[in-house]
Design a protein around this motif. Sequence first.
Motif, PDB file in Angstrom:
ATOM      1  N   GLY A  12     -14.456   8.480  79.199  1.00 19.81           N
ATOM      2  CA  GLY A  12     -13.888   9.505  79.925  1.00 19.81           C
ATOM      3  C   GLY A  12     -14.840  10.361  80.148  1.00 19.81           C
ATOM      4  O   GLY A  12     -15.053  10.948  81.462  1.00 19.81           O
ATOM      5  N   GLY A  13     -15.795  10.836  79.175  1.00 20.29           N
ATOM      6  CA  GLY A  13     -16.657  11.682  79.134  1.00 20.29           C
ATOM      7  C   GLY A  13     -17.889  11.206  80.273  1.00 20.29           C
ATOM      8  O   GLY A  13     -18.290  11.912  81.280  1.00 20.29           O
ATOM      9  N   LEU A  14     -18.191   9.895  80.319  1.00 19.17           N
ATOM     10  CA  LEU A  14     -19.132   9.484  81.313  1.00 19.17           C
ATOM     11  C   LEU A  14     -18.770   9.539  82.618  1.00 19.17           C
ATOM     12  O   LEU A  14     -19.313   9.813  83.366  1.00 19.17           O
ATOM     13  CB  LEU A  14     -19.621   8.054  80.710  1.00 19.17           C
ATOM     14  N   LEU A  15     -17.433   8.967  82.819  1.00 17.30           N
ATOM     15  CA  LEU A  15     -16.866   9.112  84.105  1.00 17.30           C
ATOM     16  C   LEU A  15     -16.702  10.416  84.728  1.00 17.30           C
ATOM     17  O   LEU A  15     -16.971  11.004  85.871  1.00 17.30           O
ATOM     18  CB  LEU A  15     -15.560   8.712  84.092  1.00 17.30           C
ATOM     19  N   ALA A  16     -16.292  11.571  83.568  1.00 19.94           N
ATOM     20  CA  ALA A  16     -16.202  12.769  84.149  1.00 19.94           C
ATOM     21  C   ALA A  16     -17.279  13.479  84.956  1.00 19.94           C
ATOM     22  O   ALA A  16     -17.197  13.882  85.781  1.00 19.94           O
ATOM     23  CB  ALA A  16     -15.601  13.706  82.891  1.00 19.94           C
ATOM     24  N   LEU A  17     -18.409  13.152  84.402  1.00 24.59           N
ATOM     25  CA  LEU A  17     -19.775  13.808  84.709  1.00 24.59           C
ATOM     26  C   LEU A  17     -20.452  13.165  85.711  1.00 24.59           C
ATOM     27  O   LEU A  17     -21.485  13.679  86.308  1.00 24.59           O
ATOM     28  CB  LEU A  17     -20.336  14.133  83.596  1.00 24.59           C
ATOM     29  N   THR A  18     -19.851  11.958  86.237  1.00 25.55           N
ATOM     30  CA  THR A  18     -20.685  11.263  87.245  1.00 25.55           C
ATOM     31  C   THR A  18     -19.941  11.199  88.450  1.00 25.55           C
ATOM     32  O   THR A  18     -20.220  10.602  89.431  1.00 25.55           O
ATOM     33  CB  THR A  18     -20.954   9.973  86.642  1.00 25.55           C
ATOM     34  N   ARG A  19     -18.650  11.738  88.489  1.00 28.98           N
ATOM     35  CA  ARG A  19     -17.815  11.871  89.815  1.00 28.98           C
ATOM     36  C   ARG A  19     -18.343  12.772  90.775  1.00 28.98           C
ATOM     37  O   ARG A  19     -19.205  13.848  90.288  1.00 28.98           O
ATOM     38  CB  ARG A  19     -16.643  12.290  89.397  1.00 28.98           C
ATOM     39  N   LYS A  20     -18.082  12.793  91.887  1.00 27.07           N
ATOM     40  CA  LYS A  20     -18.635  13.612  92.810  1.00 27.07           C
ATOM     41  C   LYS A  20     -17.460  14.898  93.294  1.00 27.07           C
ATOM     42  O   LYS A  20     -17.896  16.002  93.267  1.00 27.07           O
ATOM     43  CB  LYS A  20     -18.614  12.950  94.398  1.00 27.07           C
ATOM     44  N   ASN A  21     -16.317  14.522  92.887  1.00 25.00           N
ATOM     45  CA  ASN A  21     -15.312  15.586  93.438  1.00 25.00           C
ATOM     46  C   ASN A  21     -14.953  16.005  91.942  1.00 25.00           C
ATOM     47  O   ASN A  21     -14.644  15.421  90.884  1.00 25.00           O
ATOM     48  CB  ASN A  21     -14.034  14.731  93.755  1.00 25.00           C
ATOM     49  N   PRO A  22     -15.172  17.386  91.771  1.00 27.68           N
ATOM     50  CA  PRO A  22     -15.062  18.163  90.432  1.00 27.68           C
ATOM     51  C   PRO A  22     -13.371  17.919  90.037  1.00 27.68           C
ATOM     52  O   PRO A  22     -13.317  17.889  88.961  1.00 27.68           O
ATOM     53  CB  PRO A  22     -15.016  19.775  90.880  1.00 27.68           C
ATOM     54  N   LEU A  23     -12.644  17.670  90.980  1.00 26.49           N
ATOM     55  CA  LEU A  23     -11.114  17.614  90.371  1.00 26.49           C
ATOM     56  C   LEU A  23     -10.950  16.159  89.716  1.00 26.49           C
ATOM     57  O   LEU A  23     -10.346  16.079  88.616  1.00 26.49           O
ATOM     58  CB  LEU A  23     -10.043  17.405  91.758  1.00 26.49           C
ATOM     59  N   HIS A  24     -11.678  15.121  90.195  1.00 28.19           N
ATOM     60  CA  HIS A  24     -11.609  13.616  89.529  1.00 28.19           C
ATOM     61  C   HIS A  24     -12.364  14.170  88.231  1.00 28.19           C
ATOM     62  O   HIS A  24     -11.879  13.515  87.107  1.00 28.19           O
ATOM     63  CB  HIS A  24     -12.213  12.985  90.450  1.00 28.19           C
ATOM     64  N   GLY A  25     -13.291  14.417  88.228  1.00 31.47           N
ATOM     65  CA  GLY A  25     -13.936  15.169  86.945  1.00 31.47           C
ATOM     66  C   GLY A  25     -13.305  15.670  85.929  1.00 31.47           C
ATOM     67  O   GLY A  25     -13.140  15.094  84.563  1.00 31.47           O
ATOM     68  N   GLY A  26     -12.378  16.689  86.327  1.00 28.01           N
ATOM     69  CA  GLY A  26     -11.568  17.453  85.430  1.00 28.01           C
ATOM     70  C   GLY A  26     -10.695  16.396  84.813  1.00 28.01           C
ATOM     71  O   GLY A  26     -10.276  16.341  83.511  1.00 28.01           O
ATOM     72  N   LEU A  27      -9.822  15.534  85.796  1.00 26.14           N
ATOM     73  CA  LEU A  27      -8.879  14.683  85.085  1.00 26.14           C
ATOM     74  C   LEU A  27      -9.478  13.598  84.001  1.00 26.14           C
ATOM     75  O   LEU A  27      -8.720  13.345  83.090  1.00 26.14           O
ATOM     76  CB  LEU A  27      -8.243  13.853  86.288  1.00 26.14           C
TER      77      LEU A  27
END
Lengths: 99, 169
Positions: free
Chosen positions: B20-35
Amino acid sequence: MSPAYYLVVSLLLFLIGLGGVVSRKNFFFILMGIELMLSASNLAFATFSKMHNTESGQAYILFIMALAAAEACVGLAIIYRLFKLKSTIAVDMFKELKG
Amino acid sequence: MDILIEKYLFYFFSALSVAGGLLALTRKNPLHGGLFLIVSFLGLAGLFSLLNASLIAVMQVLVYTGAIMMLIIFTLMMINMTKEEIKKERISKVGLIASIFLGMLTFKKLVPVFFKNLGYFEPTKENFGSIETVGMELFTKHILSFELVSILLIVALIATIVIAKGEDK
Protein backbone atom coordinates in the motif's frame (compact mmCIF):
# COMPACT_ATOMS: atom_id res chain seq x y z
CA MET A 1 7.87 -14.27 15.21
CA SER A 2 11.14 -12.57 16.03
CA PRO A 3 11.12 -8.80 16.66
CA ALA A 4 13.56 -8.51 13.77
CA TYR A 5 10.80 -9.18 11.22
CA TYR A 6 8.69 -6.33 12.57
CA LEU A 7 11.70 -4.02 12.48
CA VAL A 8 12.40 -4.99 8.87
CA VAL A 9 8.82 -4.03 7.92
CA SER A 10 9.24 -0.78 9.83
CA LEU A 11 12.51 -0.05 8.03
CA LEU A 12 10.92 -0.80 4.64
CA LEU A 13 8.01 1.55 5.31
CA PHE A 14 10.36 4.26 6.52
CA LEU A 15 12.51 3.98 3.39
CA ILE A 16 9.45 4.06 1.12
CA GLY A 17 8.28 7.21 2.87
CA LEU A 18 11.74 8.76 2.62
CA GLY A 19 11.91 7.97 -1.10
CA GLY A 20 8.52 9.61 -1.58
CA VAL A 21 9.52 12.74 0.32
CA VAL A 22 12.79 13.11 -1.57
CA SER A 23 11.66 12.31 -5.09
CA ARG A 24 8.07 13.56 -5.47
CA LYS A 25 7.35 17.15 -6.46
CA ASN A 26 3.75 17.35 -5.34
CA PHE A 27 3.13 18.72 -1.84
CA PHE A 28 0.49 16.07 -1.13
CA PHE A 29 2.85 13.20 -1.77
CA ILE A 30 5.49 14.82 0.42
CA LEU A 31 2.96 15.07 3.24
CA MET A 32 1.87 11.45 2.72
CA GLY A 33 5.51 10.34 2.80
CA ILE A 34 6.00 12.09 6.13
CA GLU A 35 2.90 10.38 7.51
CA LEU A 36 4.22 7.02 6.34
CA MET A 37 7.59 7.65 7.99
CA LEU A 38 5.90 8.57 11.27
CA SER A 39 3.79 5.39 11.19
CA ALA A 40 6.87 3.31 10.47
CA SER A 41 8.53 4.73 13.57
CA ASN A 42 5.34 3.89 15.48
CA LEU A 43 5.72 0.26 14.44
CA ALA A 44 9.30 0.20 15.74
CA PHE A 45 8.11 1.71 19.04
CA ALA A 46 5.40 -0.95 19.39
CA THR A 47 7.92 -3.72 18.66
CA PHE A 48 10.34 -2.52 21.30
CA SER A 49 7.47 -1.99 23.71
CA LYS A 50 6.51 -5.64 23.41
CA MET A 51 10.14 -6.76 23.53
CA HIS A 52 10.80 -5.02 26.83
CA ASN A 53 7.35 -5.84 28.19
CA THR A 54 6.57 -2.26 29.18
CA GLU A 55 3.94 0.18 27.91
CA SER A 56 6.14 3.29 27.70
CA GLY A 57 6.59 2.74 23.97
CA GLN A 58 2.84 2.74 23.47
CA ALA A 59 2.49 6.03 25.34
CA TYR A 60 5.06 7.48 22.95
CA ILE A 61 3.06 6.18 20.00
CA LEU A 62 0.06 8.18 21.20
CA PHE A 63 2.23 11.32 21.37
CA ILE A 64 3.55 10.69 17.86
CA MET A 65 0.00 10.31 16.58
CA ALA A 66 -1.00 13.66 18.10
CA LEU A 67 2.09 15.19 16.52
CA ALA A 68 1.25 13.68 13.12
CA ALA A 69 -2.27 15.10 13.31
CA ALA A 70 -0.95 18.57 14.22
CA GLU A 71 1.63 18.43 11.45
CA ALA A 72 -0.93 17.30 8.87
CA CYS A 73 -3.40 20.10 9.59
CA VAL A 74 -0.78 22.87 9.58
CA GLY A 75 0.78 21.40 6.41
CA LEU A 76 -2.59 21.25 4.68
CA ALA A 77 -3.35 24.85 5.63
CA ILE A 78 -0.04 25.89 4.08
CA ILE A 79 -0.83 23.89 0.92
CA TYR A 80 -4.21 25.62 0.70
CA ARG A 81 -2.61 29.10 0.94
CA LEU A 82 0.07 28.21 -1.62
CA PHE A 83 -2.56 27.01 -4.04
CA LYS A 84 -4.53 30.26 -3.59
CA LEU A 85 -1.31 32.17 -4.30
CA LYS A 86 -0.14 30.44 -7.49
CA SER A 87 -2.84 27.90 -8.50
CA THR A 88 -0.30 25.07 -8.40
CA ILE A 89 1.18 22.79 -5.78
CA ALA A 90 4.33 21.65 -7.56
CA VAL A 91 7.20 22.40 -5.19
CA ASP A 92 9.53 23.65 -7.92
CA MET A 93 7.14 26.52 -8.67
CA PHE A 94 8.01 28.13 -5.34
CA LYS A 95 11.58 29.23 -5.84
CA GLU A 96 11.53 32.90 -4.90
CA LEU A 97 13.70 32.41 -1.85
CA LYS A 98 16.31 30.45 -3.79
CA GLY A 99 19.60 32.39 -3.71
CA MET B 1 -2.22 -17.50 19.70
CA ASP B 2 -1.26 -20.27 17.37
CA ILE B 3 2.25 -19.65 16.02
CA LEU B 4 1.42 -20.59 12.43
CA ILE B 5 -1.66 -18.37 12.25
CA GLU B 6 0.35 -15.50 13.70
CA LYS B 7 3.01 -16.01 11.05
CA TYR B 8 0.54 -15.95 8.18
CA LEU B 9 -1.25 -12.92 9.62
CA PHE B 10 2.08 -11.15 9.99
CA TYR B 11 2.99 -11.82 6.35
CA PHE B 12 -0.46 -10.74 5.18
CA PHE B 13 -0.51 -7.47 7.12
CA SER B 14 3.08 -6.56 6.34
CA ALA B 15 2.55 -7.23 2.62
CA LEU B 16 -0.60 -5.08 2.80
CA SER B 17 1.16 -2.16 4.46
CA VAL B 18 4.34 -2.26 2.36
CA ALA B 19 2.49 -2.70 -0.95
CA GLY B 20 0.00 0.00 0.00
CA GLY B 21 2.75 2.44 0.87
CA LEU B 22 4.72 1.66 -2.27
CA LEU B 23 1.67 2.05 -4.50
CA ALA B 24 0.56 5.20 -2.67
CA LEU B 25 3.75 7.11 -3.34
CA THR B 26 4.11 6.05 -6.98
CA ARG B 27 0.66 7.11 -8.22
CA LYS B 28 0.24 10.17 -10.41
CA ASN B 29 -3.12 11.20 -9.03
CA PRO B 30 -2.88 12.30 -5.36
CA LEU B 31 -6.40 10.98 -4.70
CA HIS B 32 -5.39 7.43 -5.66
CA GLY B 33 -2.29 7.86 -3.53
CA GLY B 34 -4.38 8.81 -0.53
CA LEU B 35 -6.68 5.83 -0.94
CA PHE B 36 -3.71 3.43 -1.17
CA LEU B 37 -2.21 5.05 1.91
CA ILE B 38 -5.41 4.18 3.80
CA VAL B 39 -4.84 0.51 2.86
CA SER B 40 -1.29 0.79 4.14
CA PHE B 41 -2.44 2.24 7.46
CA LEU B 42 -5.03 -0.51 7.89
CA GLY B 43 -2.28 -3.09 7.42
CA LEU B 44 -0.24 -1.28 10.06
CA ALA B 45 -3.21 -1.44 12.44
CA GLY B 46 -3.22 -5.22 11.94
CA LEU B 47 0.49 -5.36 12.78
CA PHE B 48 -0.13 -3.36 15.95
CA SER B 49 -2.79 -5.80 17.06
CA LEU B 50 -0.37 -8.68 16.43
CA LEU B 51 2.03 -6.88 18.77
CA ASN B 52 -0.62 -6.97 21.56
CA ALA B 53 -1.10 -3.19 21.26
CA SER B 54 -4.88 -3.23 20.96
CA LEU B 55 -5.42 0.39 21.99
CA ILE B 56 -2.81 1.56 19.49
CA ALA B 57 -4.42 -0.50 16.73
CA VAL B 58 -7.79 1.16 17.35
CA MET B 59 -6.16 4.60 17.53
CA GLN B 60 -4.35 3.91 14.27
CA VAL B 61 -7.64 3.29 12.50
CA LEU B 62 -9.36 6.24 14.19
CA VAL B 63 -6.61 8.84 13.93
CA TYR B 64 -4.67 7.95 10.79
CA THR B 65 -7.26 6.50 8.45
CA GLY B 66 -10.20 8.29 10.01
CA ALA B 67 -8.87 11.76 10.68
CA ILE B 68 -5.57 12.47 8.93
CA MET B 69 -6.26 10.79 5.59
CA MET B 70 -9.79 12.18 5.57
CA LEU B 71 -8.31 15.66 6.08
CA ILE B 72 -5.79 15.15 3.25
CA ILE B 73 -8.45 13.92 0.83
CA PHE B 74 -10.80 16.74 1.88
CA THR B 75 -8.14 19.36 1.15
CA LEU B 76 -7.31 17.62 -2.13
CA MET B 77 -10.90 17.96 -3.25
CA MET B 78 -11.10 21.54 -2.01
CA ILE B 79 -8.13 22.82 -4.03
CA ASN B 80 -9.39 21.13 -7.20
CA MET B 81 -6.31 20.26 -9.27
CA THR B 82 -6.82 20.19 -13.03
CA LYS B 83 -6.23 17.11 -15.18
CA GLU B 84 -3.36 18.78 -17.03
CA GLU B 85 -1.63 19.48 -13.79
CA ILE B 86 -1.87 15.84 -12.71
CA LYS B 87 -0.51 14.74 -16.10
CA LYS B 88 2.39 17.18 -15.85
CA GLU B 89 3.48 15.59 -12.59
CA ARG B 90 7.22 14.83 -12.61
CA ILE B 91 9.51 13.08 -10.18
CA SER B 92 13.01 14.18 -9.33
CA LYS B 93 15.40 11.59 -10.79
CA VAL B 94 18.31 12.62 -8.60
CA GLY B 95 16.19 12.24 -5.48
CA LEU B 96 14.89 8.85 -6.59
CA ILE B 97 18.35 7.45 -7.34
CA ALA B 98 19.79 8.88 -4.14
CA SER B 99 16.98 7.46 -2.02
CA ILE B 100 17.19 4.00 -3.65
CA PHE B 101 20.95 3.96 -3.09
CA LEU B 102 20.62 5.14 0.50
CA GLY B 103 17.80 2.67 1.12
CA MET B 104 19.75 -0.31 -0.18
CA LEU B 105 22.76 0.69 1.85
CA THR B 106 20.73 1.09 5.05
CA PHE B 107 18.90 -2.17 4.42
CA LYS B 108 22.10 -4.10 3.82
CA LYS B 109 23.77 -2.73 6.93
CA LEU B 110 20.84 -2.83 9.35
CA VAL B 111 18.98 -6.07 8.61
CA PRO B 112 21.86 -8.42 9.63
CA VAL B 113 22.18 -6.43 12.86
CA PHE B 114 18.47 -6.94 13.61
CA PHE B 115 18.62 -10.66 13.01
CA LYS B 116 21.85 -11.12 14.95
CA ASN B 117 20.98 -9.17 18.07
CA LEU B 118 17.25 -9.62 18.61
CA GLY B 119 15.98 -12.90 19.96
CA TYR B 120 12.34 -13.77 20.52
CA PHE B 121 9.51 -11.98 22.26
CA GLU B 122 9.20 -12.95 25.89
CA PRO B 123 5.68 -13.84 27.02
CA THR B 124 3.89 -10.60 27.75
CA LYS B 125 2.33 -9.85 31.11
CA GLU B 126 -1.39 -9.98 31.63
CA ASN B 127 -3.51 -7.33 29.84
CA PHE B 128 -0.43 -5.86 28.20
CA GLY B 129 -1.37 -2.94 25.94
CA SER B 130 -4.94 -2.68 27.15
CA ILE B 131 -6.49 0.74 27.59
CA GLU B 132 -6.13 0.47 31.36
CA THR B 133 -2.39 -0.23 31.51
CA VAL B 134 -1.51 2.26 28.76
CA GLY B 135 -3.64 4.87 30.50
CA MET B 136 -1.83 4.26 33.78
CA GLU B 137 1.51 4.67 32.00
CA LEU B 138 0.29 7.83 30.26
CA PHE B 139 -1.09 9.54 33.36
CA THR B 140 1.69 8.67 35.79
CA LYS B 141 5.08 8.45 34.09
CA HIS B 142 4.39 10.68 31.09
CA ILE B 143 2.00 13.23 32.56
CA LEU B 144 4.18 16.23 31.65
CA SER B 145 4.53 15.13 28.02
CA PHE B 146 0.80 14.52 27.93
CA GLU B 147 0.05 18.10 29.00
CA LEU B 148 2.62 19.45 26.53
CA VAL B 149 0.91 17.52 23.71
CA SER B 150 -2.36 19.22 24.58
CA ILE B 151 -0.64 22.62 24.27
CA LEU B 152 0.82 21.50 20.93
CA LEU B 153 -2.63 20.58 19.65
CA ILE B 154 -4.07 23.95 20.69
CA VAL B 155 -1.17 25.75 18.97
CA ALA B 156 -1.69 23.70 15.81
CA LEU B 157 -5.42 24.45 15.87
CA ILE B 158 -4.88 28.21 16.13
CA ALA B 159 -2.09 28.15 13.55
CA THR B 160 -4.25 26.27 11.07
CA ILE B 161 -7.08 28.78 11.40
CA VAL B 162 -4.73 31.76 11.08
CA ILE B 163 -2.84 30.36 8.09
CA ALA B 164 -5.89 29.12 6.18
CA LYS B 165 -7.83 32.35 6.73
CA GLY B 166 -5.06 34.51 5.29
CA GLU B 167 -4.37 38.18 5.91
CA ASP B 168 -7.16 40.74 6.04
CA LYS B 169 -7.35 42.98 3.05
